[in-house]
Design a protein around this motif. Structure first.
Motif, short mmCIF file in Angstrom:
data_model
loop_
_atom_site.label_atom_id
_atom_site.label_comp_id
_atom_site.label_asym_id
_atom_site.label_seq_id
_atom_site.Cartn_x
_atom_site.Cartn_y
_atom_site.Cartn_z
N VAL A 64 0.77 -1.50 0.23
CA VAL A 64 0.38 -0.04 0.13
C VAL A 64 0.98 1.58 -0.36
CG1 VAL A 64 -2.26 1.20 1.57
CG2 VAL A 64 -1.81 -1.15 0.97
N LEU A 65 0.68 2.30 -0.86
CA LEU A 65 1.56 3.17 -1.17
C LEU A 65 0.47 4.71 -0.08
CD1 LEU A 65 2.49 3.32 -4.75
CD2 LEU A 65 4.20 2.74 -2.42
N LEU A 66 0.68 5.24 0.32
CA LEU A 66 -0.06 6.10 0.97
C LEU A 66 0.66 7.75 0.57
CD1 LEU A 66 -0.73 5.62 5.00
CD2 LEU A 66 -2.24 4.82 3.44
N GLY A 67 -0.21 8.20 -0.30
CA GLY A 67 -0.11 9.60 -0.88
C GLY A 67 0.20 9.43 -1.95
N SER A 76 4.17 1.75 2.37
CA SER A 76 5.44 2.93 2.08
C SER A 76 4.31 4.21 2.73
CB SER A 76 5.76 2.64 1.01
OG SER A 76 6.73 3.95 0.53
N ILE A 77 5.01 5.50 2.98
CA ILE A 77 3.98 6.28 3.68
C ILE A 77 4.94 8.50 3.16
CG2 ILE A 77 2.93 8.41 4.90
CD1 ILE A 77 3.80 5.22 7.20
N ASP A 78 4.23 7.96 1.73
CA ASP A 78 4.95 9.25 1.31
C ASP A 78 3.42 10.67 1.18
OD1 ASP A 78 6.13 11.65 -0.17
OD2 ASP A 78 6.34 10.25 -1.49
N THR A 79 2.81 11.33 2.62
CA THR A 79 1.67 11.78 2.26
C THR A 79 1.77 13.43 2.31
OG1 THR A 79 1.64 10.90 5.00
CG2 THR A 79 0.02 10.37 3.42
N GLY A 80 3.43 13.79 2.38
CA GLY A 80 3.72 15.37 2.72
C GLY A 80 3.34 15.46 4.40
N ALA A 81 3.22 16.73 4.34
CA ALA A 81 3.48 17.93 5.35
C ALA A 81 2.06 17.95 5.88
CB ALA A 81 4.21 19.05 5.45
#
Ligand SMILES: Cc1cc2nc3c(=O)[nH]c(=O)nc-3n(C[C@H](O)[C@H](O)[C@H](O)COP(=O)(O)OP(=O)(O)OC[C@H]3O[C@@H](n4cnc5c(N)ncnc54)[C@H](O)[C@@H]3O)c2cc1C
Length: 390
Positions: free
Chosen positions: A10-13, A118-123
């Protein structure tokens, strides 16, 4: 989770690092890897171009990477939603409908399982924390995050400026605030909107506090040239038509624009993942959680435990290839590769008039050529990910 041999990633963002992961998966997705992307918008906005959007250099589509082709090319699924919680022990991600979701609430699953996350949801700007520090801000200010919402609201600010001479105050004098005040001034001037006044409220640290003194002097010179007032004061509250300052003074203001520092997402806090002091996902040299080896993160949502670095798009982009490599290596049971973030990054501060200030380490200069350089880099990033989706 029942094992079928197929593993769920699962890719978040769909942040800067994840667009690279998707491009990589499009080249080489293992047949036993089922990939789901959770992201609230059908496109990824390239934030570096947002000041150019405000200034009128770009239209919205210039700054957006459409997600669907990227997701399709990667053989992945897209759930239009936002993550509202993680249970790292149960390996599940909680979902909430995005404001603009086309998925009816009743068919959006409340949560989804993962083997690999994997988490890439930013600020984010946490509205509850913001209200404590700056009462009234979440109701009366135009807030730069989420950037997708800001981009859709900016035209109404322009409309207001057309209807009467406005006083605009940009709160926050980091790179984003500086670029936005220059961009807003240019937008109004080039559209023949007269009588507007611009103020940059710096907070305690002053203008461009994270930059070297030489860059700071260049920024201050450009602000003076454009008649933008610099107020070395702190915003402590916002009311209709007025910004309240720490000194006790009040600034008449029709358009308060908030570009202050960001927070860690509140939904991470009870995830069970090891977090940094500020509440971001702590990651090691492999962009991997030290507490949960099947969780990786990159970009502004994460903090490197071994090598803390500023949170900026450049670092998020640079982490993309390592993140992709390590997600696949973890899936295949192979050794992970460390990612070394750059010591210095190229900083290009747009001054809105086709002029930019450039710095790298101790070196800094400025000119129209620097703006053209930034424009080329930014357009190339968007174009690269459009092409890889074809
Ligand atoms: C006006 C402005 C200008 C900037 N200019 C520059 C610049 O020139 N150079 C530079 O290096 N940096 C710049 N920055 C900083 C830069 O925007 C960030 O550092 C960068 O966007 C971080 O990238 P990221 O991949 O972490 O997240 P983002 O690019 O913010 O992407 C996050 C993604 O996650 C999605 N998302 C958010 N919340 C959720 C959720 N709960 N669940 C699922 N998905 C979610 C978002 O919709 C988005 O797709 C600028 C910032 C601003 C505000």
């Amino acid at each position: 989770m029942r094992s079928t041999g197929i593993k769920k990633l699962v890719l978040l963002g769909a942040g800067h690092a994840h667009v690279h992961v998707l491009a990589q998966l499009a080249q080489n997705r293992p047949a036993d890897l089922d990939v789901t992307v959770v992201s609230p918008y059908p496109y990824q906005t390239y934030s570096g171009m947002t000041p150019g959007l405000v200034a009128g250099h770009y239209i919205a589509e210039d700054c957006q990477i459409p997600l669907e082709p990227l997701v399709k090319a990667a053989g992945a699924k897209w759930i239009q939603a936002r993550c509202s919680g993680i249970d790292a022990t149960e390996q599940r991600v909680r979902l909430s409908p995005s404001a603009r979701s086309q998925t009816p609430d009743d068919i959006l699953p409340p949560d989804i399982p993962y083997h690999l996350l994997s988490i890439d949801t930013g600020a984010v700007v946490d509205r509850d924390r913001l209200e404590l520090d700056m009462p009234g801000a979440s109701t009366h200010a135009l807030i730069v995050r989420p950037i997708e919402v800001f981009a859709t609201l900016w035209p109404s600010a322009l409309e207001l400026a057309r209807s009467k001479p406005v006083s605009m105050a940009v709160i926050g004098a980091g790179a984003a605030g500086i670029e936005l005040v220059f961009a807003a001034e240019q937008a109004l001037r080039t559209q023949g909107i007269s009588g507007a006044r611009f103020t940059l409220i710096t907070g305690g640290d002053g203008v461009a506090a994270n930059y070297r003194p030489g860059v700071r002097r260049r920024v201050l010179r450009q602000l003076k040239r454009r008649s933008i007032t610099v107020l070395r004061d702190t915003c402590v509250g916002i009311a209709p038509g007025m910004v309240k300052l720490g000194s006790g003074a009040e600034l008449a203001c029709d358009l308060p624009l908030l570009a202050i520092g960001t927070h860690a997402p509140p939904w991470l806090q009870d995830s069970g993942l090891t977090l940094s002091e500020a509440g971001h996902v702590l990651v090691n040299a492999f962009q991997q959680s030290p507490s949960h080896p099947n969780v990786f993160a990159a970009g502004d949502v994460s903090t490197r435990e071994d090598h803390p670095h500023p949170k900026s798009g450049v670092y998020a982009v640079r982490a993309g290839p390592a993140l992709a490599t390590n997600l696949l290596a973890h899936h295949e049971g192979q050794a992970l590769k460390p990612h070394r973030p750059p010591t210095h990054t190229l900083n290009l501060l747009s001054c809105g008039t086709g002029h930019a200030i450039v710095s790298y380490g101790l070196w800094h200069t400025e000119g129209a050529w620097a703006w053209r350089w930034k424009d080329r880099i930014d357009r190339a990033f968007v174009a690269k990910h459009m092409r890889s989706a074809a």
